[in-house]
Design an enzyme around this catalytic site. Structure first.
Site, PDB file in Angstrom:
ATOM      1  N   TYR A   1     -14.219  -3.270  10.176  1.00  0.00           N
ATOM      2  CA  TYR A   1     -12.911  -2.527  10.182  1.00  0.00           C
ATOM      3  C   TYR A   1     -12.206  -2.592  11.372  1.00  0.00           C
ATOM      4  O   TYR A   1     -11.019  -3.211  11.694  1.00  0.00           O
ATOM      5  CB  TYR A   1     -13.082  -1.108   9.816  1.00  0.00           C
ATOM      6  CG  TYR A   1     -11.731  -0.124   9.579  1.00  0.00           C
ATOM      7  CD1 TYR A   1     -10.984  -0.378   8.774  1.00  0.00           C
ATOM      8  CD2 TYR A   1     -11.367   0.439  10.766  1.00  0.00           C
ATOM      9  CE1 TYR A   1      -9.667   0.256   8.468  1.00  0.00           C
ATOM     10  CE2 TYR A   1     -10.195   1.050  10.828  1.00  0.00           C
ATOM     11  CZ  TYR A   1      -9.316   1.057   9.679  1.00  0.00           C
ATOM     12  OH  TYR A   1      -8.075   1.761   9.614  1.00  0.00           O
TER      13      TYR A   1
ATOM     14  N   SER B   1      -5.181   0.001  14.384  1.00  0.00           N
ATOM     15  CA  SER B   1      -5.809   1.236  14.340  1.00  0.00           C
ATOM     16  C   SER B   1      -6.659   1.466  15.843  1.00  0.00           C
ATOM     17  O   SER B   1      -6.749   0.424  16.345  1.00  0.00           O
ATOM     18  CB  SER B   1      -7.199   1.209  13.202  1.00  0.00           C
ATOM     19  OG  SER B   1      -7.871   2.379  13.535  1.00  0.00           O
TER      20      SER B   1
ATOM     21  N   ASN C   1       1.107  -2.586   5.294  1.00  0.00           N
ATOM     22  CA  ASN C   1       0.475  -1.381   5.586  1.00  0.00           C
ATOM     23  C   ASN C   1      -0.834  -1.286   4.881  1.00  0.00           C
ATOM     24  O   ASN C   1      -2.028  -0.497   5.077  1.00  0.00           O
ATOM     25  CB  ASN C   1       1.376  -0.053   5.103  1.00  0.00           C
ATOM     26  CG  ASN C   1       0.315   1.215   4.763  1.00  0.00           C
ATOM     27  OD1 ASN C   1       0.009   2.020   5.732  1.00  0.00           O
ATOM     28  ND2 ASN C   1       0.102   1.549   3.435  1.00  0.00           N
TER      29      ASN C   1
ATOM     30  N   ILE D   1      -5.725  10.440  11.182  1.00  0.00           N
ATOM     31  CA  ILE D   1      -4.578  10.808  10.369  1.00  0.00           C
ATOM     32  C   ILE D   1      -4.725  11.429   9.226  1.00  0.00           C
ATOM     33  O   ILE D   1      -5.698  10.973   8.389  1.00  0.00           O
ATOM     34  CB  ILE D   1      -3.479   9.777   9.949  1.00  0.00           C
ATOM     35  CG1 ILE D   1      -3.102   8.930  11.104  1.00  0.00           C
ATOM     36  CG2 ILE D   1      -2.365  10.507   9.310  1.00  0.00           C
ATOM     37  CD1 ILE D   1      -2.292   9.415  12.033  1.00  0.00           C
TER      38      ILE D   1
ATOM     39  N   GLY E   1       0.855  -1.322   0.130  1.00  0.00           N
ATOM     40  CA  GLY E   1       0.016  -0.010   0.152  1.00  0.00           C
ATOM     41  C   GLY E   1       0.936   1.237  -0.089  1.00  0.00           C
ATOM     42  O   GLY E   1       0.313   2.206   0.385  1.00  0.00           O
TER      43      GLY E   1
ATOM     44  N   ARG F   1       0.235   5.506  -1.861  1.00  0.00           N
ATOM     45  CA  ARG F   1      -0.248   6.937  -1.529  1.00  0.00           C
ATOM     46  C   ARG F   1      -0.269   6.763   0.144  1.00  0.00           C
ATOM     47  O   ARG F   1      -0.072   5.900   0.833  1.00  0.00           O
ATOM     48  CB  ARG F   1      -1.744   7.041  -1.892  1.00  0.00           C
ATOM     49  CG  ARG F   1      -2.772   6.341  -1.403  1.00  0.00           C
ATOM     50  CD  ARG F   1      -3.861   6.657  -2.281  1.00  0.00           C
ATOM     51  NE  ARG F   1      -5.209   6.416  -1.267  1.00  0.00           N
ATOM     52  CZ  ARG F   1      -6.539   6.491  -1.630  1.00  0.00           C
ATOM     53  NH1 ARG F   1      -6.615   6.661  -2.623  1.00  0.00           N
ATOM     54  NH2 ARG F   1      -7.246   6.110  -0.920  1.00  0.00           N
TER      55      ARG F   1
ATOM     56  N   THR G   1     -12.769  -4.910  13.662  1.00  0.00           N
ATOM     57  CA  THR G   1     -12.564  -6.424  14.120  1.00  0.00           C
ATOM     58  C   THR G   1     -11.141  -6.849  13.135  1.00  0.00           C
ATOM     59  O   THR G   1     -10.544  -7.266  13.655  1.00  0.00           O
ATOM     60  CB  THR G   1     -13.649  -7.053  13.966  1.00  0.00           C
ATOM     61  OG1 THR G   1     -14.559  -6.721  14.571  1.00  0.00           O
ATOM     62  CG2 THR G   1     -13.464  -8.561  13.966  1.00  0.00           C
TER      63      THR G   1
ATOM     64  N   LYS H   1      -8.903  -4.807  12.215  1.00  0.00           N
ATOM     65  CA  LYS H   1      -7.477  -4.122  12.971  1.00  0.00           C
ATOM     66  C   LYS H   1      -7.319  -4.808  14.303  1.00  0.00           C
ATOM     67  O   LYS H   1      -6.045  -4.902  14.625  1.00  0.00           O
ATOM     68  CB  LYS H   1      -7.807  -2.715  13.046  1.00  0.00           C
ATOM     69  CG  LYS H   1      -8.047  -1.900  11.641  1.00  0.00           C
ATOM     70  CD  LYS H   1      -6.749  -2.080  11.048  1.00  0.00           C
ATOM     71  CE  LYS H   1      -6.631  -1.186   9.685  1.00  0.00           C
ATOM     72  NZ  LYS H   1      -5.196  -1.504   9.029  1.00  0.00           N
TER      73      LYS H   1
HETATM   74  N1  LIG Z   1      -5.447   7.417   7.755  1.00  0.00           N
HETATM   75  C1  LIG Z   1      -6.131   7.092   8.928  1.00  0.00           C
HETATM   76  O1  LIG Z   1      -6.769   7.925   9.670  1.00  0.00           O
HETATM   77  C2  LIG Z   1      -5.776   5.818   9.352  1.00  0.00           C
HETATM   78  C3  LIG Z   1      -6.188   5.600  10.929  1.00  0.00           C
HETATM   79  C4  LIG Z   1      -5.869   4.150  11.331  1.00  0.00           C
HETATM   80  C5  LIG Z   1      -5.209   3.207  10.609  1.00  0.00           C
HETATM   81  N2  LIG Z   1      -4.932   3.498   9.071  1.00  0.00           N
HETATM   82  C6  LIG Z   1      -4.332   2.383   8.516  1.00  0.00           C
HETATM   83  O2  LIG Z   1      -3.109   2.709   7.916  1.00  0.00           O
HETATM   84  C7  LIG Z   1      -3.105   2.234   6.716  1.00  0.00           C
HETATM   85  C8  LIG Z   1      -2.843   3.224   5.530  1.00  0.00           C
HETATM   86  O3  LIG Z   1      -4.044   4.252   5.604  1.00  0.00           O
HETATM   87  P1  LIG Z   1      -3.860   5.250   4.429  1.00  0.00           P
HETATM   88  O4  LIG Z   1      -4.878   6.492   5.064  1.00  0.00           O
HETATM   89  O5  LIG Z   1      -2.661   5.891   4.088  1.00  0.00           O
HETATM   90  O6  LIG Z   1      -4.893   4.822   3.353  1.00  0.00           O
HETATM   91  P2  LIG Z   1      -4.956   5.038   1.723  1.00  0.00           P
HETATM   92  O7  LIG Z   1      -6.311   4.689   1.400  1.00  0.00           O
HETATM   93  O8  LIG Z   1      -4.513   6.345   1.535  1.00  0.00           O
HETATM   94  O9  LIG Z   1      -3.833   4.089   1.173  1.00  0.00           O
HETATM   95  C9  LIG Z   1      -3.878   2.657   1.077  1.00  0.00           C
HETATM   96  C10 LIG Z   1      -3.123   2.102  -0.140  1.00  0.00           C
HETATM   97  O10 LIG Z   1      -3.244   0.796  -0.009  1.00  0.00           O
HETATM   98  C11 LIG Z   1      -3.474   0.248  -1.265  1.00  0.00           C
HETATM   99  N3  LIG Z   1      -4.286  -1.070  -1.234  1.00  0.00           N
HETATM  100  C12 LIG Z   1      -5.418  -1.274  -0.280  1.00  0.00           C
HETATM  101  N4  LIG Z   1      -6.013  -2.431  -0.322  1.00  0.00           N
HETATM  102  C13 LIG Z   1      -4.908  -2.986  -0.938  1.00  0.00           C
HETATM  103  C14 LIG Z   1      -4.706  -4.448  -1.575  1.00  0.00           C
HETATM  104  N5  LIG Z   1      -5.497  -5.404  -1.349  1.00  0.00           N
HETATM  105  N6  LIG Z   1      -3.429  -4.621  -2.298  1.00  0.00           N
HETATM  106  C15 LIG Z   1      -2.672  -3.796  -2.239  1.00  0.00           C
HETATM  107  N7  LIG Z   1      -2.708  -2.515  -2.232  1.00  0.00           N
HETATM  108  C16 LIG Z   1      -3.821  -2.195  -1.355  1.00  0.00           C
HETATM  109  C17 LIG Z   1      -4.307   1.201  -1.952  1.00  0.00           C
HETATM  110  O11 LIG Z   1      -4.218   1.194  -3.291  1.00  0.00           O
HETATM  111  C18 LIG Z   1      -3.550   2.688  -1.521  1.00  0.00           C
HETATM  112  O12 LIG Z   1      -2.267   2.965  -2.255  1.00  0.00           O
HETATM  113  C19 LIG Z   1      -4.478   1.442   6.444  1.00  0.00           C
HETATM  114  O13 LIG Z   1      -4.063  -0.105   6.959  1.00  0.00           O
HETATM  115  C20 LIG Z   1      -5.378   2.052   7.376  1.00  0.00           C
HETATM  116  O14 LIG Z   1      -6.381   1.035   7.693  1.00  0.00           O
HETATM  117  C21 LIG Z   1      -5.235   4.747   8.617  1.00  0.00           C
END
Ligand SMILES: NC(=O)c1ccc[n+]([C@@H]2O[C@H](COP(=O)([O-])OP(=O)(O)OC[C@H]3O[C@@H](n4cnc5c(N)ncnc54)[C@H](O)[C@@H]3O)[C@@H](O)[C@H]2O)c1
Length: 274
Positions: free
Chosen positions: A159, A146, A94, A192, A16, A19, A161, A163
Site C-alpha cells: 500500500y 497517503s 481517488n 481519516i 471512487g 462512498r 509503495t 501511494k
Molecule cells: N480513509 C483513510 O484513512 C485514508 C488515508 C489515506 C489515504 N486514503 C486514500 O483515500 C482514498 C479514498 O479512501 P476511502 O477511505 O474513502 O476509501 P473507501 O474504501 O471508503 O472508498 C473507496 C471507493 O473507491 C472504489 N474503488 C476502489 N477500487 C476501485 C477501482 N479499481 N475502480 C473503481 N472504483 C474503485 C470503492 O468501490 C469505493 O467506493 C483511497 O485512495 C485511499 O487509499 C484514505
C-alpha cells in the site's frame, strides 16, 4: 462568483466517488457548482451519491467501472465526455483499496493487486484526463496519496509503495503538463474516519497518542483540500503534496515533553541547560 460557488460550471470526474472521501468530495464539489461524473466499481453506491448530488442541483452521471482496467478506463472517459459535451476541467483520482501485510509474507499476487488497483489506476485515469486537458489548455488533476507513502509504517509495503508511486507520479506529471496550464497535486491523508473503517478502543487510543491534533480527520477535511486545489485561482500550485493528517507526519515518533524529561539515563540530556 461567490466563495461557495468556486467551481461554478466546471466539469469534474471523481473516481471512487461511491462512498467515503470520494463521495464527500463529490458532494463538496457539487455544492461549489461543479458538474460531476462519478466512476466506481460499486454501481449501487455510485447511484446513492448521485441521488445526494441531485438534491444539490448540479448535473451528475454515474459510470460503473474498474479504473485499474485500461479498456474500462477508455470507455468510462468516453462515456463521461459524452455527458460533459467534450469538456473536462477536474479529475480527482481517488479510487483505492487499503492493505496491511507483513513484508516477509506478501504473496506476489497480493502485491500486484494493490499496485494495480491504486497506482496503475491513477496512472491510467491521470493520463486519460491529461490527454483531454492538453487539448483544452486547462486542467486541475488531484491524486490521493497517503502518509503511508511517506513513512515506513509496518505492514504497508504494498500500500505504502503504491501511494509513494502516486506522489512521485504527481511531481512528474506536474512538470510535464505545466506548459498546458494543467496543475497536478496530491493530497496525503493521515487516518481519516470515513465512518467505514472502525478502530477498536485500544487501537484508537494508541493511534490518537501519535497524532498531535488528538483526533482522526474527517472526509470533509480532505474534500476541503480538494476544493482548494481544484479552484481556478490555485494555478501556481503544482507538483505539491498537501498532508491532511493533524500533524501525524510532522511529529514522526512522538514523545511527550514529560516522557523526554524522564529519560534520565541519557547523560547528554542531564548535562544540558536548554
Ligand atoms: N480513509 C483513510 O484513512 C485514508 C488515508 C489515506 C489515504 N486514503 C486514500 O483515500 C482514498 C479514498 O479512501 P476511502 O477511505 O474513502 O476509501 P473507501 O474504501 O471508503 O472508498 C473507496 C471507493 O473507491 C472504489 N474503488 C476502489 N477500487 C476501485 C477501482 N479499481 N475502480 C473503481 N472504483 C474503485 C470503492 O468501490 C469505493 O467506493 C483511497 O485512495 C485511499 O487509499 C484514505
Amino acid at each position: 462568483m461567490t466563495a461557495n460557488n468556486t467551481l461554478h460550471g466546471k466539469y469534474a470526474i471523481i473516481t471512487g466517488g461511491g462512498r467515503g472521501i470520494g463521495r464527500t468530495t463529490a458532494l463538496a464539489m457539487a455544492k461549489a457548482g461543479a458538474n460531476l461524473v462519478i466512476i466506481d466499481l460499486d454501481g449501487d453506491k455510485a447511484q446513492e451519491t448521485k441521488a445526494l448530488i441531485s438534491e444539490i442541483g448540479t448535473s451528475v452521471h454515474t459510470i460503473t467501472a474498474d479504473v485499474s482496467d485500461q479498456n474500462a478506463v477508455e470507455n468510462a472517459f468516453k462515456n463521461a465526455l459524452d455527458f460533459f459535451d467534450g469538456n473536462l476541467d477536474i479529475l480527482v483520482a481517488n479510487a483505492g483499496v487499503p492493505h496491511h501485510c507483513a513484508f516477509l509474507e506478501i504473496p506476489l499476487n497480493e502485491w500486484e493487486r494493490i499496485i494495480k488497483n491504486n497506482l496503475t489506476s491513477t496512472f491510467l485515469c491521470g493520463q486519460k484526463a491529461a490527454q483531454i486537458m492538453t487539448n483544452r489548455k486547462y486542467g486541475r488533476i488531484i491524486m490521493l496519496g497517503s502518509i503511508s507513502g511517506q513513512r515506513g509504517s509496518f505492514g504497508r509495503a504494498a500500500y505504502g509503495t503504491s501511494k509513494a508511486g502516486i506522489m512521485q507520479l504527481t511531481r512528474v506529471m506536474a512538470v510535464e503538463l505545466a506548459s498546458y496550464n494543467i496543475t497536478v497535486n496530491a493530497i496525503a491523508p493521515g487516518p481519516i474516519d470515513t465512518g467505514i473503517t472502525k478502530f477498536g478502543p485500544s487501537q484508537e487510543k494508541e493511534y490518537l497518542a501519535r497524532i498531535p491534533s488528538k483526533k482522526f480527520g474527517k472526509a470533509e477535511d480532505v474534500a476541503l483540500a480538494a476544493i482548494f486545489l481544484a479552484d481556478e485561482r490555485s494555478g501556481f500550485i503544482t507538483g505539491s503534496v498537501i498532508n491532511v493528517d493533524g500533524g501525524f507526519n510532522a511529529a514522526g515518533l512522538m514523545f511527550s515533553y514529560n516522557e523526554l524529561k524522564s529519560f534520565k539515563s541519557d547523560s547528554r540530556d542531564n548535562n544540558k541547560s536548554d
